[in-house]
Design a protein around this motif. Sequence first.
Motif, mmCIF file in Angstrom:
data_model
loop_
_atom_site.group_PDB
_atom_site.id
_atom_site.type_symbol
_atom_site.label_atom_id
_atom_site.label_comp_id
_atom_site.label_asym_id
_atom_site.label_seq_id
_atom_site.Cartn_x
_atom_site.Cartn_y
_atom_site.Cartn_z
ATOM 1 N N LEU A 524 -23.711 21.458 3.292
ATOM 2 C CA LEU A 524 -23.168 22.049 2.073
ATOM 3 C C LEU A 524 -24.078 23.212 1.702
ATOM 4 C CD1 LEU A 524 -21.076 21.839 -0.248
ATOM 5 C CD2 LEU A 524 -22.783 20.496 -1.499
ATOM 6 N N LEU A 525 -23.509 24.415 1.678
ATOM 7 C CA LEU A 525 -24.281 25.627 1.405
ATOM 8 C C LEU A 525 -24.323 25.859 -0.105
ATOM 9 C CD1 LEU A 525 -25.705 27.686 3.242
ATOM 10 C CD2 LEU A 525 -23.700 29.168 2.971
ATOM 11 N N VAL A 526 -25.534 25.995 -0.658
ATOM 12 C CA VAL A 526 -25.700 26.220 -2.100
ATOM 13 C C VAL A 526 -26.599 27.434 -2.316
ATOM 14 C CG1 VAL A 526 -25.397 23.771 -2.629
ATOM 15 C CG2 VAL A 526 -27.708 24.674 -2.279
ATOM 16 N N GLU A 527 -26.531 27.982 -3.539
ATOM 17 C CA GLU A 527 -27.339 29.155 -3.889
ATOM 18 C C GLU A 527 -28.262 28.800 -5.039
ATOM 19 O OE1 GLU A 527 -26.865 33.672 -5.738
ATOM 20 O OE2 GLU A 527 -25.084 32.467 -5.278
ATOM 21 N N VAL A 528 -29.521 29.192 -4.908
ATOM 22 C CA VAL A 528 -30.521 28.993 -5.956
ATOM 23 C C VAL A 528 -31.328 30.281 -6.072
ATOM 24 C CG1 VAL A 528 -32.503 27.651 -6.753
ATOM 25 C CG2 VAL A 528 -30.687 26.522 -5.466
ATOM 26 N N GLY A 529 -31.182 30.969 -7.205
ATOM 27 C CA GLY A 529 -31.939 32.199 -7.413
ATOM 28 C C GLY A 529 -31.655 33.274 -6.391
ATOM 29 N N GLU A 531 -30.992 32.881 -3.258
ATOM 30 C CA GLU A 531 -31.280 32.415 -1.904
ATOM 31 C C GLU A 531 -30.327 31.267 -1.546
ATOM 32 O OE1 GLU A 531 -33.363 33.752 0.181
ATOM 33 O OE2 GLU A 531 -34.282 35.172 -1.217
ATOM 34 N N LEU A 532 -30.013 31.170 -0.259
ATOM 35 C CA LEU A 532 -29.094 30.129 0.206
ATOM 36 C C LEU A 532 -29.860 28.978 0.844
ATOM 37 C CD1 LEU A 532 -26.244 32.302 1.782
ATOM 38 C CD2 LEU A 532 -26.348 31.289 -0.501
ATOM 39 N N TYR A 533 -29.384 27.769 0.575
ATOM 40 C CA TYR A 533 -29.978 26.553 1.127
ATOM 41 C C TYR A 533 -28.846 25.650 1.616
ATOM 42 C CZ TYR A 533 -34.039 28.171 -1.510
ATOM 43 O OH TYR A 533 -35.057 28.933 -2.006
ATOM 44 N N THR A 534 -29.170 24.790 2.596
ATOM 45 C CA THR A 534 -28.190 23.845 3.137
ATOM 46 C C THR A 534 -28.616 22.417 2.828
ATOM 47 O OG1 THR A 534 -27.500 25.309 4.937
ATOM 48 C CG2 THR A 534 -27.119 22.968 5.245
ATOM 49 N N ILE A 535 -27.662 21.638 2.314
ATOM 50 C CA ILE A 535 -27.886 20.206 2.066
ATOM 51 C C ILE A 535 -27.041 19.433 3.075
ATOM 52 C CG2 ILE A 535 -27.725 18.329 0.390
ATOM 53 C CD1 ILE A 535 -27.701 20.446 -1.823
ATOM 54 N N PRO A 536 -27.628 18.509 3.853
ATOM 55 C CA PRO A 536 -26.819 17.713 4.797
ATOM 56 C C PRO A 536 -25.646 17.056 4.079
ATOM 57 C CG PRO A 536 -29.151 17.363 5.208
ATOM 58 C CD PRO A 536 -29.059 18.180 3.948
ATOM 59 N N SER A 625 -40.308 19.886 1.239
ATOM 60 C CA SER A 625 -38.951 19.909 0.689
ATOM 61 C C SER A 625 -37.915 20.348 1.716
ATOM 62 C CB SER A 625 -38.892 20.861 -0.520
ATOM 63 O OG SER A 625 -39.725 20.391 -1.555
ATOM 64 N N PHE A 626 -38.372 20.792 2.908
ATOM 65 C CA PHE A 626 -37.448 21.322 3.908
ATOM 66 C C PHE A 626 -37.630 20.604 5.242
ATOM 67 C CE2 PHE A 626 -38.832 24.826 1.107
ATOM 68 C CZ PHE A 626 -37.650 25.012 0.419
ATOM 69 N N SER A 627 -36.504 20.339 5.899
ATOM 70 C CA SER A 627 -36.555 19.652 7.194
ATOM 71 C C SER A 627 -36.237 20.581 8.360
ATOM 72 C CB SER A 627 -35.566 18.480 7.205
ATOM 73 O OG SER A 627 -34.241 18.951 6.994
ATOM 74 N N GLY A 628 -35.874 21.830 8.076
ATOM 75 C CA GLY A 628 -35.552 22.775 9.139
ATOM 76 C C GLY A 628 -34.874 23.993 8.553
ATOM 77 N N GLY A 633 -23.603 32.852 9.346
ATOM 78 C CA GLY A 633 -22.700 33.755 10.036
ATOM 79 C C GLY A 633 -23.076 35.219 9.917
ATOM 80 N N ASP A 634 -23.720 35.596 8.796
ATOM 81 C CA ASP A 634 -24.114 37.001 8.625
ATOM 82 C C ASP A 634 -25.482 37.304 9.194
ATOM 83 O OD1 ASP A 634 -25.705 35.643 6.870
ATOM 84 O OD2 ASP A 634 -25.094 36.732 5.068
ATOM 85 N N GLY A 635 -26.068 36.300 9.883
ATOM 86 C CA GLY A 635 -27.383 36.505 10.501
ATOM 87 C C GLY A 635 -28.544 36.122 9.630
ATOM 88 N N SER A 636 -28.306 35.800 8.364
ATOM 89 C CA SER A 636 -29.396 35.396 7.477
ATOM 90 C C SER A 636 -29.788 33.948 7.744
ATOM 91 C CB SER A 636 -28.981 35.569 6.011
ATOM 92 O OG SER A 636 -27.865 34.745 5.717
ATOM 93 N N VAL A 637 -30.947 33.570 7.204
ATOM 94 C CA VAL A 637 -31.493 32.229 7.433
ATOM 95 C C VAL A 637 -31.396 31.412 6.151
ATOM 96 C CG1 VAL A 637 -33.568 30.909 8.016
ATOM 97 C CG2 VAL A 637 -33.043 33.026 9.237
#
Length: 663
Positions: A524-529, A531-536, A625-628, A633-637
């Motif tokens: 699940l892709l979310v935005e915080v400030g 920046e994008l983060y993924t939650i399993p 706080s991060f596992s990987g 798709g746009d090349g960002s991480v």
Amino acid sequence: MSDPEDLGTGIYRQEAAELVQSIEAGLLALENTPGDGDRIDAVFRDLHTVKGSGAMFGFKELAEFVHEFETAFDSVRRREVPVTSALIEISLRACDHILRLLDDPVSAKAVSATILGKLAACLEADGSDALPAPRQDMSIGTDNRGIPPANGYRVKFRLAADALMHGHDPEVLLNDLRDLGPTRVRALVEDVPPLDQLDPTECLMGWEVEITGEIDPTDIEAVFLFTRDTMSLEVSPLDADEALEANAGPTDEPDASFSLVSGASNSTKATGNTMRVATERLDEMMDRVGELVIAEARLQALAQTSGDATLMAVAEDIQRLAAGLRDSTMSIRMVPISSILGRFQRLIRDLSGSLGKQMNFVTCGEDTELDKTVIELLADPLVHILRNCADHGLESAERRLAAGKPATGTIELGAEYAGAEVVITIRDDGRGLDAARIRSRAVERGLIDEDVDLPEAELYRMIFEPGFSTSSAVTELSGRGVGMDVVKRTIASLRGQIDLESEPGHGTTVRLRLPLTLAIIDGLLVEVGGELYTIPLAAVEECVELPALHKSERTTSSFLNIRGGLVPFLRLRSLFDVAVPPSDYQKVVVIASTGARVGLVVDNIIGNNQTVIKQLSPLHAGLKSFSGATILGDGSVALILDVAQLVASGRAIEESTRRENAA
């Protein structure tokens, strides 16, 4: 390019190791059911296979040792000696020696005679107490089973069509049959097709062999041990006239009706064939599929930006094909947990002897599958946990009886699916964890202050601290405080969690929650400030709007009321020290792990995406706080949030609030 001979040797080593594991499992089962004829036959077949393949690939010392081992075990198969614990013990040592002969045949050869001598002595000691004659339930017999006639047998057999490709030689089988007595051999060629349709790699002929004399039917069965599971075989007794005719005729009689005529296809062609593939190739394939998923996401983004209907249709086709390829590749990597259970049965048996404790080992869920990488890394943690159960958990027979328990302790290992996770449970019915002793050791080592009052659940988790042990003395099995620390670190590296429960006097339960795969997950892709983060996605329970009373970051409450239940929440903006102003409509993503829930406050929810997991560099490995990370798709991480760590933070908030309220 790899040398084919080296490749073949490597494949044999792997197959031999698997066969030895099968032999061990059979021996351990025989210890509980010594009269199980099927088990005895299965062990004998595995030994025969190890010997035959070993000789084929040049493992002379191994083949010679296994030949003597097989010969000795043949007396068990014939019920000339019984199956005893002593016989199982030396047979297991012989299995260990087979593996040593695989790795270092020259050095190990010196010990072969000693082991074989002990095996022979064991058989001689048990020979006076022989078992009853074996049941003659031979799959190759037809009439008068159990009464070997004096006239002989007619043997009709056809090998599988791919037998030649697998190295089986019909001439070897025929020679083995000739060794049993006078024979007459006739080729069966009715299934041989015309020459222009002939496949030279297939075995299309069959053979009919008449053997005269007083033949033991088990000797005929032994000839086909190596090929029995993939061939057709019929054996019937000869009457007196047939035996007389066979003796009068030529030894090998060609088929008088031999001709190249069209015939039906071979009905014995093997089905469901398998092929061995090097794990490195599977890993490379998984990496390529991961890159394909990333490229497919980029194509989807470009198609949506362009608005071109044709391009969007192609992108959807690529998405469908990539998803199918991903699922197929991941299924190839899945391995049943039964692949490592055999070593644990042997481990418990050895621990029972070394500790002088009576133990039962019970398993369930053996067909539960995990990614091969997870399986490979899971073996050592399970060994440490099982050793702790046997050494620290189970009491001696005397203490168990005094406590009103059976003299024999039980250790259970089970596996089951739980959503996108696999839960592995290890449970014993021993004394349980001693919270007071754990607390005393924790204070002694400075892990907690003497006046701190920790709940039992937190005290129990102290056993996972590096160097922590409650043992008063260092033994071969325990006392250095290393094992459970290894368990914690390994499970954490697998993005898993550990739950620990214990009831004094009734035992301890350890639950390992592990992801099905370490390669590709739904996120699940979310935005915080910004920046994008993924939650399993497997950890996400629901998404809700952040209530107005909690929008201010200065609010004192850290709990949400969701349908009457209080759920602690974390503001990811605060956790990541974000300076950008928050969104007007913040969302809460409720995640769950190990039975606990916590809400994560995010600015926006973008949507679902295929997440190809990339490991963080050693420089960033300490970011709890991060596992990987994953490439979008746009090349960002986008960083992947570590659900276990975030839920643990939520638990800390909950525990802190509980203490404040209690004070």
